[in-house]
Design a protein around this motif. Structure first.
Motif, PDB file in Angstrom:
ATOM      1  N   ALA A 258       0.825  -1.307   0.276  1.00  0.00           N
ATOM      2  CA  ALA A 258       0.079   0.069   0.043  1.00  0.00           C
ATOM      3  C   ALA A 258       0.992   1.182  -0.120  1.00  0.00           C
ATOM      4  CB  ALA A 258      -0.903  -0.015   1.276  1.00  0.00           C
ATOM      5  N   PRO A 259       0.401   2.325  -0.550  1.00  0.00           N
ATOM      6  CA  PRO A 259       1.197   3.603  -0.505  1.00  0.00           C
ATOM      7  C   PRO A 259       1.634   3.974   0.867  1.00  0.00           C
ATOM      8  CG  PRO A 259      -1.001   3.997  -1.421  1.00  0.00           C
ATOM      9  CD  PRO A 259      -1.054   2.539  -1.250  1.00  0.00           C
ATOM     10  N   GLU A 260       0.915   3.886   1.816  1.00  0.00           N
ATOM     11  CA  GLU A 260       1.270   4.427   2.960  1.00  0.00           C
ATOM     12  C   GLU A 260       2.434   3.507   3.400  1.00  0.00           C
ATOM     13  OE1 GLU A 260      -1.615   3.081   2.528  1.00  0.00           O
ATOM     14  OE2 GLU A 260      -2.165   1.692   3.891  1.00  0.00           O
ATOM     15  N   LEU A 261       2.420   2.207   3.144  1.00  0.00           N
ATOM     16  CA  LEU A 261       3.866   1.687   3.628  1.00  0.00           C
ATOM     17  C   LEU A 261       5.067   1.986   2.844  1.00  0.00           C
ATOM     18  CD1 LEU A 261       2.397  -2.116   3.895  1.00  0.00           C
ATOM     19  CD2 LEU A 261       2.247  -0.183   5.637  1.00  0.00           C
ATOM     20  N   LEU A 262       4.675   2.305   1.398  1.00  0.00           N
ATOM     21  CA  LEU A 262       5.790   2.595   0.781  1.00  0.00           C
ATOM     22  C   LEU A 262       6.503   4.034   1.104  1.00  0.00           C
ATOM     23  CD1 LEU A 262       4.464   1.829  -2.765  1.00  0.00           C
ATOM     24  CD2 LEU A 262       6.098   0.665  -1.771  1.00  0.00           C
ATOM     25  N   ALA A 271      -3.861  -2.157   4.912  1.00  0.00           N
ATOM     26  CA  ALA A 271      -2.614  -2.177   3.924  1.00  0.00           C
ATOM     27  C   ALA A 271      -2.910  -3.817   3.423  1.00  0.00           C
ATOM     28  CB  ALA A 271      -1.308  -2.572   4.827  1.00  0.00           C
ATOM     29  N   ASP A 272      -3.528  -4.569   4.151  1.00  0.00           N
ATOM     30  CA  ASP A 272      -3.919  -5.972   3.746  1.00  0.00           C
ATOM     31  C   ASP A 272      -5.081  -5.751   2.669  1.00  0.00           C
ATOM     32  OD1 ASP A 272      -2.092  -7.304   5.142  1.00  0.00           O
ATOM     33  OD2 ASP A 272      -3.780  -7.871   6.495  1.00  0.00           O
ATOM     34  N   ILE A 273      -5.985  -4.872   2.917  1.00  0.00           N
ATOM     35  CA  ILE A 273      -7.099  -4.577   1.720  1.00  0.00           C
ATOM     36  C   ILE A 273      -6.712  -4.220   0.574  1.00  0.00           C
ATOM     37  CG2 ILE A 273      -9.375  -3.151   1.495  1.00  0.00           C
ATOM     38  CD1 ILE A 273      -9.357  -5.386   3.994  1.00  0.00           C
ATOM     39  N   ILE A 299       6.909   3.012  -7.905  1.00  0.00           N
ATOM     40  CA  ILE A 299       6.700   3.384  -6.623  1.00  0.00           C
ATOM     41  C   ILE A 299       6.452   4.845  -6.553  1.00  0.00           C
ATOM     42  CG2 ILE A 299       7.845   3.717  -4.192  1.00  0.00           C
ATOM     43  CD1 ILE A 299       9.526   0.893  -4.496  1.00  0.00           C
ATOM     44  N   PHE A 300       7.036   5.662  -7.259  1.00  0.00           N
ATOM     45  CA  PHE A 300       6.799   7.211  -7.088  1.00  0.00           C
ATOM     46  C   PHE A 300       5.200   7.413  -7.670  1.00  0.00           C
ATOM     47  CE2 PHE A 300       7.124  11.516  -8.890  1.00  0.00           C
ATOM     48  CZ  PHE A 300       7.638  12.280  -7.578  1.00  0.00           C
ATOM     49  N   GLY A 301       5.149   6.793  -8.767  1.00  0.00           N
ATOM     50  CA  GLY A 301       3.677   6.913  -9.199  1.00  0.00           C
ATOM     51  C   GLY A 301       2.787   6.387  -8.344  1.00  0.00           C
ATOM     52  N   VAL A 302       2.749   5.229  -7.701  1.00  0.00           N
ATOM     53  CA  VAL A 302       1.524   4.781  -6.784  1.00  0.00           C
ATOM     54  C   VAL A 302       1.592   5.899  -5.537  1.00  0.00           C
ATOM     55  CG1 VAL A 302       1.141   2.882  -5.059  1.00  0.00           C
ATOM     56  CG2 VAL A 302       2.007   2.569  -7.254  1.00  0.00           C
ATOM     57  N   VAL A 303       2.640   6.287  -4.822  1.00  0.00           N
ATOM     58  CA  VAL A 303       2.614   7.111  -3.982  1.00  0.00           C
ATOM     59  C   VAL A 303       1.950   8.694  -4.177  1.00  0.00           C
ATOM     60  CG1 VAL A 303       4.134   8.266  -2.022  1.00  0.00           C
ATOM     61  CG2 VAL A 303       4.167   5.892  -2.662  1.00  0.00           C
ATOM     62  N   ALA A 304       2.639   9.244  -5.532  1.00  0.00           N
ATOM     63  CA  ALA A 304       2.477  10.580  -5.745  1.00  0.00           C
ATOM     64  C   ALA A 304       1.328  10.957  -6.671  1.00  0.00           C
ATOM     65  CB  ALA A 304       3.795  11.096  -6.230  1.00  0.00           C
ATOM     66  N   TYR A 305       1.096  10.068  -7.513  1.00  0.00           N
ATOM     67  CA  TYR A 305      -0.111  10.201  -8.357  1.00  0.00           C
ATOM     68  C   TYR A 305      -1.132   9.214  -8.396  1.00  0.00           C
ATOM     69  CZ  TYR A 305       3.580  13.031 -10.423  1.00  0.00           C
ATOM     70  OH  TYR A 305       4.476  14.109 -10.471  1.00  0.00           O
ATOM     71  N   GLY A 306      -1.113   8.516  -7.342  1.00  0.00           N
ATOM     72  CA  GLY A 306      -2.133   7.489  -7.345  1.00  0.00           C
ATOM     73  C   GLY A 306      -2.139   6.331  -8.373  1.00  0.00           C
ATOM     74  N   GLN A 307      -0.995   5.932  -8.951  1.00  0.00           N
ATOM     75  CA  GLN A 307      -1.064   5.150  -9.986  1.00  0.00           C
ATOM     76  C   GLN A 307      -1.486   3.697  -9.543  1.00  0.00           C
ATOM     77  OE1 GLN A 307       2.888   5.013 -12.073  1.00  0.00           O
ATOM     78  NE2 GLN A 307       2.283   3.069 -13.160  1.00  0.00           N
ATOM     79  N   ARG A 308      -2.104   3.024 -10.388  1.00  0.00           N
ATOM     80  CA  ARG A 308      -2.638   1.722 -10.083  1.00  0.00           C
ATOM     81  C   ARG A 308      -2.551   0.726 -11.155  1.00  0.00           C
ATOM     82  NH1 ARG A 308      -2.167   4.112  -5.780  1.00  0.00           N
ATOM     83  NH2 ARG A 308      -3.615   4.182  -4.111  1.00  0.00           N
ATOM     84  N   PRO A 309      -2.527  -0.555 -11.271  1.00  0.00           N
ATOM     85  CA  PRO A 309      -2.442  -1.479 -12.327  1.00  0.00           C
ATOM     86  C   PRO A 309      -3.512  -1.065 -13.109  1.00  0.00           C
ATOM     87  CG  PRO A 309      -2.270  -2.675 -10.479  1.00  0.00           C
ATOM     88  CD  PRO A 309      -2.395  -1.155  -9.626  1.00  0.00           C
ATOM     89  N   TRP A 331      -8.345  -0.210  -3.213  1.00  0.00           N
ATOM     90  CA  TRP A 331      -6.919   0.429  -3.485  1.00  0.00           C
ATOM     91  C   TRP A 331      -6.804   1.779  -3.382  1.00  0.00           C
ATOM     92  CZ3 TRP A 331      -5.699  -2.468  -8.614  1.00  0.00           C
ATOM     93  CH2 TRP A 331      -6.505  -1.869  -9.632  1.00  0.00           C
ATOM     94  N   LEU A 332      -7.936   2.483  -2.812  1.00  0.00           N
ATOM     95  CA  LEU A 332      -7.891   4.039  -2.636  1.00  0.00           C
ATOM     96  C   LEU A 332      -6.737   4.483  -1.800  1.00  0.00           C
ATOM     97  CD1 LEU A 332     -11.768   4.724  -1.904  1.00  0.00           C
ATOM     98  CD2 LEU A 332     -10.565   5.477  -3.793  1.00  0.00           C
ATOM     99  N   PRO A 333      -6.297   5.785  -2.088  1.00  0.00           N
ATOM    100  CA  PRO A 333      -5.069   6.101  -1.457  1.00  0.00           C
ATOM    101  C   PRO A 333      -5.275   6.153   0.071  1.00  0.00           C
ATOM    102  CG  PRO A 333      -5.613   7.539  -3.044  1.00  0.00           C
ATOM    103  CD  PRO A 333      -6.637   6.723  -2.776  1.00  0.00           C
ATOM    104  N   CYS A 334      -6.324   6.651   0.638  1.00  0.00           N
ATOM    105  CA  CYS A 334      -6.402   6.882   1.976  1.00  0.00           C
ATOM    106  C   CYS A 334      -6.822   5.592   2.534  1.00  0.00           C
ATOM    107  CB  CYS A 334      -7.529   8.008   2.454  1.00  0.00           C
ATOM    108  SG  CYS A 334      -7.629   8.084   4.217  1.00  0.00           S
ATOM    109  N   PRO A 335      -6.179   4.875   3.554  1.00  0.00           N
ATOM    110  CA  PRO A 335      -6.612   3.822   4.227  1.00  0.00           C
ATOM    111  C   PRO A 335      -7.835   3.850   4.584  1.00  0.00           C
ATOM    112  CG  PRO A 335      -4.413   4.543   5.025  1.00  0.00           C
ATOM    113  CD  PRO A 335      -4.774   5.687   4.093  1.00  0.00           C
TER     114      PRO A 335
END
Ligand SMILES: Nc1ncnc2c1ncn2[C@@H]1O[C@H](COP(=O)(O)OP(=O)(O)OP(=O)(O)O)[C@@H](O)[C@H]1O
Length: 355
Positions: A258-262, A271-273, A299-309, A331-335
């Motif tokens: 999850a982005p918060e872990l990154l 994070a498991d969700i 990792i940068f994309g996931v954290v900074a721009y909400g990039q997802r598969p 997989w929303l950014p905010c847990p």
């Protein structure tokens, strides 16, 4: 309050009317707890922290029960398991900290993790062993059962963990196998079973933190069993967040992290969700998340721009759209915006009823 029977004791403890003086008659409690073997199944973590200290024989034991993991270590130390009782069979696979063999223990087929005797990072290996013991006493059909393990004291002489044998296939191998169909019914069934496993673990205050298809075993009967709790952590009972003294979560596979872990923030159940969302995406797309992409850029994309598969480019019916919506919420950014494992399991269960 007079303790009369199992139900009564449960309601006293579960209803949080647990001022210790209200549990009249320690002998009576002991008797009831023994009789109904309530320690884990019915009262769970709460019983370990509240009831067990009352029953402890002396100060040392009392303190020990109050520490996180105390029950695991104590049960574990007293366990009668000896390596000679296990007959090791063929090698099933080798991971970073140990090799897993098929074996026999007390007439049952088991899987035995034999921790490597030589490793580059002995401290991390010990942490991983302790983390795997988080599931001792778990009893859920979608979680690989840990039967017993060698004691922590003898860790240096070679540590073994005896688990139920859950078959040769992993969810990853099913996703990779084109001859295996993963239609909507199967996708929803697998997702629901994983969500049920997470709900159970989260209710027991344990977060997996390394959920991925390679760590989900599929029994010959087609049931998902979540395995490998070697990165798991315990959540604090009151706050729901992790004790800062516990190890940081720099393990796990980045695509499921999850982005918060990154970002280095404290992990939570959510994070498991997030990891479940990526698995659900994978069940639909049958692709590897972020394959062939630069890990640092992703990792940068996931954290900074909400990039997802990327959603797979396939025609979707309204049902598939709901499935996409569900994993997209997970997989929303905010847990806090992600649903809980219980909510997901319940929803998927309803869907299964209509399929
Ligand atoms: N209970 C089990 N029943 C059947 N097979 C198992 C069981 N537990 C583990 N395995 C298999 O044993 C192999 C090694 O597992 P292990 O958890 O040690 O390593 P890993 O998950 O491959 O790597 P790592 O733990 O380093 O991420 C895997 O192929 C896994 O599927």
């Amino acid at each position: 309050m007079q303790i009369k029977n199992e139900h009564n004791l449960c309601s006293v403890v579960k209803g949080k009317k647990y001022s210790l003086s209200s549990l009249k008659g320690i002998n009576q409690c002991q008797h009831i707890l023994r009789k109904y073997k309530l320690f884990r199944k019915k009262l769970g973590q709460f019983a370990k922290r509240i009831v067990m200290p009352v029953l402890a024989q002396n100060e040392n034991q009392r303190d020990e029960f109050k520490r996180p993991h105390a029950i695991v270590c104590t049960r574990h130390r007293n366990a009668s398991f000896r390596k000679e009782e296990v007959v090791l069979g063929r090698l099933l696979g080798t991971g970073g900290f140990g090799s897993v063999y098929r074996g026999k223990y007390k007439d049952s087929t088991v899987a035995v993790k034999v921790m490597h005797r030589v490793t580059k990072n002995p401290a991390a290996q010990l942490e991983s062993f302790k983390a795997e013991l988080n599931t001792i006493g778990f009893d859920h059909e979608n979680i690989v059962k840990t039967i017993t393990a060698t004691s922590l004291e003898t860790f240096d002489q070679g540590a073994w963990i005896v688990m139920e044998y859950a078959g040769r296939r992993t969810l990853q191998s099913l996703v990779d196998d084109d001859s295996v169909s993963l239609g909507p019914r199967r996708r929803v069934k697998f997702s629901q079973q994983i969500a049920e496993a997470l709900k159970y673990a989260h209710d027991m205050k344990i977060v997996h933190l390394d959920l991925k298809p390679a760590n989900i075993l599929i029994t010959p009967g087609g049931r998902c069993k979540v395995a490998d709790f070697g990165c798991s952590q315990k959540v604090e009972i009151d706050t729901g967040i992790f004790s800062p003294t516990q190890r940081s979560i720099l393990t796990g596979t980045f695509a499921y992290r999850a982005p918060e872990l990154l970002k280095g923030e404290a992990p939570s159940k959510k994070a498991d969700i997030y990891a479940l969302a990526v698995i659900m995406w994978q069940l639909l797309s049958r692709q590897t998340p972020f394959s062939n992409e630069n890990q640092h850029v992703v990792i940068f994309g996931v954290v900074a721009y909400g990039q997802r598969p990327k959603h797979p480019e396939i025609e979707v019916d309204p049902f598939e759209e709901s499935y996409r919506d569900l994993y997209s919420q997970c997989w929303l950014p905010c847990p806090l915006d992600r649903p809980t494992a219980g909510e997901i399991a319940e929803l998927l269960n309803i869907w299964r009823g209509y399929m």
